[in-house]
Design a protein around this motif. Sequence first.
Motif, PDB file in Angstrom:
ATOM      1  N   GLY A 105      39.578  63.162  14.918  1.00  0.00           N
ATOM      2  CA  GLY A 105      38.999  63.637  16.171  1.00  0.00           C
ATOM      3  C   GLY A 105      37.790  62.853  16.615  1.00  0.00           C
ATOM      4  O   GLY A 105      37.056  63.260  17.524  1.00  0.00           O
ATOM      5  N   ARG A 106      37.580  61.686  15.992  1.00  0.00           N
ATOM      6  CA  ARG A 106      36.455  60.824  16.349  1.00  0.00           C
ATOM      7  C   ARG A 106      36.747  59.412  15.835  1.00  0.00           C
ATOM      8  O   ARG A 106      37.708  59.214  15.078  1.00  0.00           O
ATOM      9  CB  ARG A 106      35.158  61.327  15.722  1.00  0.00           C
ATOM     10  N   THR A 107      35.930  58.463  16.203  1.00  0.00           N
ATOM     11  CA  THR A 107      36.120  57.089  15.751  1.00  0.00           C
ATOM     12  C   THR A 107      35.458  56.920  14.386  1.00  0.00           C
ATOM     13  O   THR A 107      34.240  56.756  14.280  1.00  0.00           O
ATOM     14  CB  THR A 107      35.535  56.083  16.754  1.00  0.00           C
ATOM     15  N   ALA A 108      36.277  56.983  13.361  1.00  0.00           N
ATOM     16  CA  ALA A 108      35.788  56.829  11.994  1.00  0.00           C
ATOM     17  C   ALA A 108      36.098  55.447  11.430  1.00  0.00           C
ATOM     18  O   ALA A 108      35.522  55.042  10.417  1.00  0.00           O
ATOM     19  CB  ALA A 108      36.424  57.903  11.100  1.00  0.00           C
ATOM     20  N   GLU A 109      37.024  54.735  12.067  1.00  0.00           N
ATOM     21  CA  GLU A 109      37.443  53.419  11.569  1.00  0.00           C
ATOM     22  C   GLU A 109      37.709  52.513  12.759  1.00  0.00           C
ATOM     23  O   GLU A 109      38.188  52.964  13.806  1.00  0.00           O
ATOM     24  CB  GLU A 109      38.719  53.567  10.721  1.00  0.00           C
ATOM     25  N   THR A 110      37.392  51.242  12.626  1.00  0.00           N
ATOM     26  CA  THR A 110      37.631  50.308  13.723  1.00  0.00           C
ATOM     27  C   THR A 110      38.903  49.513  13.471  1.00  0.00           C
ATOM     28  O   THR A 110      39.349  49.346  12.334  1.00  0.00           O
ATOM     29  CB  THR A 110      36.459  49.317  13.901  1.00  0.00           C
ATOM     30  N   ALA A 111      39.466  49.018  14.562  1.00  0.00           N
ATOM     31  CA  ALA A 111      40.685  48.213  14.485  1.00  0.00           C
ATOM     32  C   ALA A 111      40.412  46.763  14.866  1.00  0.00           C
ATOM     33  O   ALA A 111      41.333  45.987  15.081  1.00  0.00           O
ATOM     34  CB  ALA A 111      41.746  48.794  15.415  1.00  0.00           C
ATOM     35  N   VAL A 112      39.131  46.404  14.962  1.00  0.00           N
ATOM     36  CA  VAL A 112      38.775  45.046  15.370  1.00  0.00           C
ATOM     37  C   VAL A 112      39.137  44.068  14.253  1.00  0.00           C
ATOM     38  O   VAL A 112      38.804  44.280  13.084  1.00  0.00           O
ATOM     39  CB  VAL A 112      37.275  44.940  15.698  1.00  0.00           C
ATOM     40  N   ALA A 113      39.835  43.014  14.606  1.00  0.00           N
ATOM     41  CA  ALA A 113      40.235  42.003  13.632  1.00  0.00           C
ATOM     42  C   ALA A 113      40.244  40.642  14.313  1.00  0.00           C
ATOM     43  O   ALA A 113      40.234  40.540  15.541  1.00  0.00           O
ATOM     44  CB  ALA A 113      41.620  42.314  13.067  1.00  0.00           C
ATOM     45  N   VAL A 114      40.251  39.606  13.504  1.00  0.00           N
ATOM     46  CA  VAL A 114      40.352  38.254  14.057  1.00  0.00           C
ATOM     47  C   VAL A 114      41.728  38.094  14.681  1.00  0.00           C
ATOM     48  O   VAL A 114      42.745  38.316  14.013  1.00  0.00           O
ATOM     49  CB  VAL A 114      40.136  37.201  12.956  1.00  0.00           C
ATOM     50  N   PRO A 115      41.809  37.734  15.964  1.00  0.00           N
ATOM     51  CA  PRO A 115      43.126  37.588  16.609  1.00  0.00           C
ATOM     52  C   PRO A 115      43.986  36.555  15.884  1.00  0.00           C
ATOM     53  O   PRO A 115      43.492  35.532  15.413  1.00  0.00           O
ATOM     54  CB  PRO A 115      42.760  37.103  18.024  1.00  0.00           C
ATOM     55  N   TYR A 116      45.274  36.840  15.812  1.00  0.00           N
ATOM     56  CA  TYR A 116      46.212  35.929  15.153  1.00  0.00           C
ATOM     57  C   TYR A 116      47.545  35.990  15.865  1.00  0.00           C
ATOM     58  O   TYR A 116      48.007  37.059  16.255  1.00  0.00           O
ATOM     59  CB  TYR A 116      46.402  36.339  13.683  1.00  0.00           C
ATOM     60  N   PHE A 117      48.160  34.826  16.068  1.00  0.00           N
ATOM     61  CA  PHE A 117      49.517  34.792  16.594  1.00  0.00           C
ATOM     62  C   PHE A 117      50.238  33.574  16.045  1.00  0.00           C
ATOM     63  O   PHE A 117      49.621  32.635  15.536  1.00  0.00           O
ATOM     64  CB  PHE A 117      49.535  34.777  18.134  1.00  0.00           C
ATOM     65  N   TRP A 118      51.548  33.613  16.145  1.00  0.00           N
ATOM     66  CA  TRP A 118      52.354  32.471  15.756  1.00  0.00           C
ATOM     67  C   TRP A 118      53.480  32.297  16.762  1.00  0.00           C
ATOM     68  O   TRP A 118      53.830  33.213  17.502  1.00  0.00           O
ATOM     69  CB  TRP A 118      52.907  32.639  14.346  1.00  0.00           C
ATOM     70  N   SER A 119      54.061  31.111  16.771  1.00  0.00           N
ATOM     71  CA  SER A 119      55.183  30.819  17.653  1.00  0.00           C
ATOM     72  C   SER A 119      56.041  29.747  17.012  1.00  0.00           C
ATOM     73  O   SER A 119      55.512  28.786  16.431  1.00  0.00           O
ATOM     74  CB  SER A 119      54.668  30.340  19.026  1.00  0.00           C
TER      75      SER A 119
END
Length: 393
Positions: free
Chosen positions: A300-314
């Motif tokens: 019910g609140r922000t207890a953890e962040t989802a911020v991460a170093v962006p990553y992609f592949w192709s």
Amino acid sequence: MTIVGASLSGLYAARELRAQGYDGRLVIIGDEPHTPYDRPPLSKDFLTGRADETQLALSDAEESAELGAEWILGVRARALDARDRTVLLDDGRTVSTDGLVIATGASARRLPGYALAGVHTLRTLDDARALREELTRGPRRVVVIGGGFIGAETASSSSSLGHSVTVVEAAPLPLVPQLGAEMAAVCAALHRRADVDLVTGTGVAGLRGAAAVTGVDLTDGRTLPADIVIVGIGATPNTAWLAGSPLALQDGVLCDDGCVTALPQVVAVGDIASVGGHRAEHWTSATRQPKAAVTNLLAGRTAETAVAVPYFWSDQYGARIQFAGRHRDGDTVRITEGELSGGAPAEGGFLARYERDGRTTAVLAVDRPRPFMRARRELARGAGEERARSVLR
């Protein structure tokens, strides 16, 4: 709990809900008739026939039973009534919920006004089925509009099937926003090395044809003959059903660093989520964000962040391109492993580092997976240390 979006991120959110102890009613709503499937192969192995639909499936009957979810497929969500905590569906039904995960993704942008046979986008399984059927009819003239990842991958697949392919990119080079001009030029060389024509710096004025497409008119006055046109000009987040709700909508659903929206009982994940001001249309984001989002939804609140170093592949023309971090104008780019040959990656590929103020801010690799993973881990450690320092300030 309700998940709107039977997508990769939606499925991961369902898994997280059960893994984190939620044992109540779980409803998963999807506008496609299909259970969750993997999208990256659509432009590659599925399009070329090296993979079939069974290999795209992200779950099986056993997992579905373990999740114990109620699936409502082939029906769009029409609106969110935040006050009554209900999701309204296109077929008139309503779903009541105590918590909501928004995972409705994005839709391919289309060229307006052109309903011609032979013109395709590639975003869904049904899109890929239709395009694959046309590409198996023998040699065709294929024009790909847009040199981004979908455009480059479909061009690569079409070329491997023996078609004559031209890629049209309005910018001076494809992938400049992601890679910067220097490395974008290197990746552009992959098209030419595979005998795919790359037309840059000009846009599309229109399409030719009565019932079926016959050509592409460019803004520089040229006309490219075409039997198949693939439009890869980006995607638009599927937020229309949320209009009128209290949620902030700006190129997606605005969330904090933990995927939490303006409503604490609502989180957003995947292609539709603008997390901390950034929206990432990549497989990695769709699989990583649900863990933090579900943690915060249950708390019910922000207890953890989802911020991460962006990553992609192709995967393009037999080469694997991997990128982590964020490029900014003014970065210095150094090739630290491998080399170029004639402006393209030499045999064995290369690893390049983007640097600013004496520190690495991004890494790019072509066919150097192990060195790239080491560099990516270093980048993640550095980003974590920087975040820790900012908290202590």
